[in-house]
Structures are given as structure tokens and as C-alpha cells.
Design a protein around this motif. Structure first.
Motif, short mmCIF file in Angstrom:
data_model
loop_
_atom_site.label_atom_id
_atom_site.label_comp_id
_atom_site.label_asym_id
_atom_site.label_seq_id
_atom_site.Cartn_x
_atom_site.Cartn_y
_atom_site.Cartn_z
N PRO A 54 0.82 -1.22 0.00
CA PRO A 54 0.00 0.00 0.00
C PRO A 54 0.85 1.27 0.00
O PRO A 54 1.89 1.33 0.66
CB PRO A 54 -0.80 -0.10 1.31
CG PRO A 54 -0.80 -1.53 1.66
CD PRO A 54 0.48 -2.10 1.14
N VAL A 55 0.39 2.27 -0.74
CA VAL A 55 1.03 3.59 -0.75
C VAL A 55 0.08 4.57 -0.06
O VAL A 55 -1.11 4.64 -0.40
CB VAL A 55 1.38 4.02 -2.19
CG1 VAL A 55 1.77 5.49 -2.23
CG2 VAL A 55 2.52 3.15 -2.73
N LEU A 56 0.61 5.28 0.91
CA LEU A 56 -0.19 6.20 1.73
C LEU A 56 0.27 7.63 1.45
O LEU A 56 1.47 7.93 1.52
CB LEU A 56 -0.01 5.87 3.22
CG LEU A 56 -0.21 4.40 3.61
CD1 LEU A 56 0.02 4.19 5.11
CD2 LEU A 56 -1.60 3.90 3.21
N ASN A 57 -0.68 8.48 1.12
CA ASN A 57 -0.37 9.87 0.77
C ASN A 57 -0.31 10.71 2.05
O ASN A 57 -1.34 10.99 2.67
CB ASN A 57 -1.47 10.39 -0.17
CG ASN A 57 -1.27 11.84 -0.56
OD1 ASN A 57 -0.31 12.48 -0.15
ND2 ASN A 57 -2.20 12.36 -1.36
N MET A 58 0.88 11.15 2.40
CA MET A 58 1.05 11.98 3.61
C MET A 58 0.91 13.46 3.27
O MET A 58 1.21 14.30 4.09
CB MET A 58 2.42 11.73 4.25
CG MET A 58 2.62 10.32 4.76
SD MET A 58 4.06 10.14 5.83
CE MET A 58 5.39 10.42 4.68
N GLN A 59 0.45 13.79 2.13
CA GLN A 59 0.10 15.11 1.60
C GLN A 59 0.79 15.30 0.25
O GLN A 59 1.99 15.09 0.10
CB GLN A 59 0.49 16.29 2.50
CG GLN A 59 -0.13 17.61 2.03
CD GLN A 59 0.18 18.80 2.92
OE1 GLN A 59 1.10 18.75 3.73
NE2 GLN A 59 -0.55 19.88 2.74
N CYS A 60 -0.04 15.71 -0.71
CA CYS A 60 0.49 16.05 -2.03
C CYS A 60 -0.07 17.41 -2.42
O CYS A 60 -0.62 18.14 -1.59
CB CYS A 60 0.14 14.97 -3.04
SG CYS A 60 -1.62 14.84 -3.43
N ASP A 61 0.09 17.79 -3.68
CA ASP A 61 -0.41 19.09 -4.14
C ASP A 61 -1.94 19.12 -4.21
O ASP A 61 -2.53 20.20 -4.19
CB ASP A 61 0.22 19.47 -5.49
CG ASP A 61 0.18 18.35 -6.52
OD1 ASP A 61 0.01 17.17 -6.13
OD2 ASP A 61 0.35 18.64 -7.72
N HIS A 62 -2.59 17.96 -4.28
CA HIS A 62 -4.07 17.92 -4.39
C HIS A 62 -4.75 17.53 -3.08
O HIS A 62 -5.83 18.04 -2.80
CB HIS A 62 -4.51 16.90 -5.44
CG HIS A 62 -4.05 17.19 -6.83
ND1 HIS A 62 -4.58 16.57 -7.94
CD2 HIS A 62 -3.10 18.02 -7.33
CE1 HIS A 62 -3.98 17.00 -9.04
NE2 HIS A 62 -3.06 17.88 -8.69
N HIS A 118 -4.78 15.80 1.16
CA HIS A 118 -4.15 15.49 2.46
C HIS A 118 -5.12 14.55 3.20
O HIS A 118 -5.77 14.94 4.16
CB HIS A 118 -3.93 16.79 3.24
CG HIS A 118 -2.94 16.69 4.36
ND1 HIS A 118 -2.44 15.49 4.81
CD2 HIS A 118 -2.35 17.65 5.13
CE1 HIS A 118 -1.59 15.73 5.80
NE2 HIS A 118 -1.51 17.02 6.02
N PRO A 119 -5.23 13.29 2.73
CA PRO A 119 -6.32 12.44 3.19
C PRO A 119 -6.30 12.14 4.69
O PRO A 119 -7.36 12.06 5.32
CB PRO A 119 -6.14 11.15 2.37
CG PRO A 119 -4.74 11.17 1.89
CD PRO A 119 -4.38 12.61 1.73
N PHE A 120 -5.12 11.98 5.28
CA PHE A 120 -5.10 11.61 6.70
C PHE A 120 -5.48 12.80 7.58
O PHE A 120 -6.08 12.63 8.65
CB PHE A 120 -3.74 11.02 7.08
CG PHE A 120 -3.53 9.68 6.42
CD1 PHE A 120 -4.16 8.56 6.92
CD2 PHE A 120 -2.76 9.56 5.27
CE1 PHE A 120 -4.02 7.32 6.29
CE2 PHE A 120 -2.60 8.33 4.65
CZ PHE A 120 -3.23 7.21 5.15
N GLN A 121 -5.16 14.00 7.15
CA GLN A 121 -5.61 15.19 7.89
C GLN A 121 -7.13 15.24 7.90
O GLN A 121 -7.76 15.48 8.93
CB GLN A 121 -5.04 16.46 7.23
CG GLN A 121 -5.48 17.73 7.93
CD GLN A 121 -4.98 17.79 9.36
OE1 GLN A 121 -3.80 17.65 9.59
NE2 GLN A 121 -5.88 17.99 10.32
#
Ligand code: CP
Length: 325
Positions: A129-137, A139-142
Motif C-alpha cells: 500500500p502507498v499512503l499519501n502523507m500530503q500532495c499538491d491535491h 491530504h487524506p489523513f488530515q
């Protein structure tokens, strides 16, 4: 409750069903209770999360690292500057190789026009699994932590009004990933979502359209205001924060100059009094104190920013336990 999430990437909540997000909330509440009671919950014993950062962090790094340790595993911190990425390692190579060493790969890459594509290129090549810790589009965990906080403080989000608002900050031109992710998720929970921003600070139109569609399907509403005060009126949840006017200009200096027209977009007691008396003030942090928000609001009785920051830990542990076990 949905139970089939092993191996899934978390890049945006929009790619997860509402039932699945309800499950994340349920597991996060359970893990929060277990931690409060001192009940061991080593669901990821011997598992390793690789955390690759292209940008600084206080909360995200610390909460993922602590969360993996509490789940019985290990998190390795990688600053991209210490890697061979600038010498040629591609997203495909990072996905292939880190995916063979680890049980999950988490990435923060916020560069405009780069971050989301990069994370997806790693995910395409990764077997874990790849978890997005924030990108330009996104910030799912926030935003999952924000949803958990709203449910804890306000109960069922349906019919409640959230004001996702621009506020002025001068520290740096922040990504628009938080307001985009907020309008996308809260509209799916039947909230009345207000997006309040100056005309130069528009969000990416495809996500605004998606949020409208989400609201229509969930029985909530979606409105756009360009008047800071109007956005506050009668709101249950107020979430004013800065972002850069990247769609107006990709030049960060020019964006900073444009933002100076809006130094009066500060969250203060006068604005707080326009919201409902029991409204909660939220911010993902870091905030520019006494520029973006006054001390009296962020440290005042309506502020829930520390509970909100704590919930990062619990939702991240929930997603890691569900996807990496
Ligand atoms: N809210 C948040 O993502 O904080 P950090 O940038 O400190 O990780």
C-alpha cells in the motif's frame, strides 16, 4: 463494516466508499480507546513502513512513526535529500524497490503539478500500500482526522454547516490540499459545505464540481462565498486557513503579493461571534498566530486543534492496520 481493505492505497478519500470510511472511523475510535486504556494492539508486528518526505513535517512524521511503533512495527524516516532520487531514482524504482523491503510506503510530496503524479507513479509500481502523507491535491489523513473530530464534537455531521475558508498567512504559500480534501469528504457526509475564498484563491475546478455532486448525492449543500464574514454566519464548524493562489499564478512571490490584499482575513473573536455559539474552530496546523488566527481564538474554548492533531494518530493507525496487516 467493510473488511476487505488489505493492500489498498490511500491517496484520496474520494477513492474509498463511504462504508469503508465509516469502517476507518470505527477502527480509529477503537484504537483510541485501546490506547487510553493501555490495551496492547500490536496488529502490525514485524511490519515496516517506509516514510519518504520531500517537505518538512511535525505532526505527520511524528504520528506515523508513533503509530507504527504502537502497532508493533517500525517506521523508517527518509528525507529525499539523503536518497539517490535527485541522481535518477524514478517513482517506478522507488515503488518497486521500497515495496520489496517494506510493508507500506508513505510519501509527502507537495510540489505543485508534481506531488500527486509522483505518488501515483510509486503506487503503480509498488506491491504494498502507498499512503499519501500530503500532495499538491490531497491530504487524506488530515481530513480523516478532521472527520473523526467533527463526529466526536458534533455527533452526526448530516445537516451541520462547515465553513472551509481562506485566511491570510505570510509564512509561506501553503498547498490547497487541505481545503480540497475537506470539501470532497465533508460533502459526502451530508454537511452543508461552504467554500469561502477571495476570487484569486479558487480551488481546482474538477474537485469543486465533485464536491457539488457529492453534496447532491448525500443530501447536503455546497455554496461558494467570497465574503469572509458571510462564510462564518451561523456555522457549526469553522476551518479558516491559508493556501496559495496557485491557479491564478504558479509564481510563489506573486501569490504572496496577491495575498497581501487580504491581511484582514484573520480569524478573530469578532468573526467567531458570527458563528453558532458552540461552533468549533479547526485548523490542521501549523497556523500563523495573530496573522491567520488570533491567540484568543486558537487558544480559546471553541478551539479543538489539539484533539484534531491527536486524531491524526488514531486514523493513521486505523488505515495502516486495515491495509498493511
Ligand atoms: N497538519 C500537518 O500535516 O502537519 P505537519 O505539516 O506538521 O505534518
Amino acid at each position: 463494516m467493510q473488511t476487505n481493505m488489505r493492500g489498498r492505497d490511500m491517496i484520496t478519500t474520494q477513492e474509498w466508499t463511504k462504508d469503508e470510511i465509516d469502517t476507518i472511523m470505527d477502527v480509529a475510535m477503537d484504537l483510541k480507546r485501546k490506547r487510553a486504556m493501555g490495551v496492547p494492539h500490536a496488529y502490525l508486528r514485524d511490519k515496516v513502513l517506509s516514510m519518504l518526505f520531500f517537505f518538512t513535517s511535525t505532526r505527520t512524521r511524528n504520528s506515523f512513526e508513533a503509530g507504527m511503533a504502537q502497532l508493533g512495527g517500525h517506521a523508517q524516516f527518509i528525507d529525499h535529500q539523503t536518497t539517490q532520487i535527485s541522481h535518477g531514482d524514478t517513482g517506478k524504482e522507488i515503488g518497486e524497490i521500497l515495496g520489496r523491503y517494506n510493508d507500506g510506503i508513505a510519501i509527502r510530496q507537495c510540489d505543485w503539478g508534481v506531488g500527486n503524479d509522483y505518488i501515483r507513479s510509486v503506487a503503480d509500481a509498488s506491491r504494498v500500500p502507498v499512503l499519501n502523507m500530503q500532495c499538491d491535491h490531497f491530504h487524506p489523513f488530515q481530513i480523516l482526522a478532521d472527520l473523526m473530530t467533527i463526529i466526536e464534537k458534533k455527533g452526526d455531521p448530516r445537516g451541520k454547516t462547515i465553513n472551509v475558508s481562506y485566511a491570510y498567512a505570510k509564512s509561506y504559500q501553503k498547498p490547497m490540499s487541505v481545503p480540497i480534501s475537506l470539501i470532497l469528504l465533508m460533502s459526502r457526509y451530508g454537511m452543508n459545505v461552504r467554500l469561502t475564498r477571495p476570487p484569486e484563491f479558487k480551488l481546482m475546478p474538477q474537485y469543486v464540481e465533485q464536491a457539488k455532486e457529492n453534496a447532491r448525492k448525500a443530501g447536503g449543500s455546497f455554496e461558494i462565498f467570497d465574503d469572509f464574514d458571510k462564510g462564518m454566519e451561523g456555522a457549526d464548524v469553522i476551518y479558516p486557513k491559508a493556501w496559495g493562489c496557485t491557479l491564478t499564478t504558479p509564481d510563489l512571490e506573486e501569490s504572496a503579493k496577491i495575498s497581501q490584499q487580504y491581511t484582514n482575513w484573520i480569524m478573530d473573536d469578532e468573526r467567531l461571534a458570527m458563528a453558532k455559539r458552540d461552533a468549533i474552530y479547526m485548523h490542521c496546523l501549523p497556523a500563523d498566530r495573530n496573522i491567520e488566527v488570533t491567540d484568543s481564538v486558537i487558544d480559546g474554548p471553541n478551539s479543538v486543534v489539539y484533539d484534531e492533531a491527536e486524531n491524526r494518530l488514531h486514523v493513521q493507525k486505523a488505515v495502516m492496520a486495515l491495509t498493511m496487516s
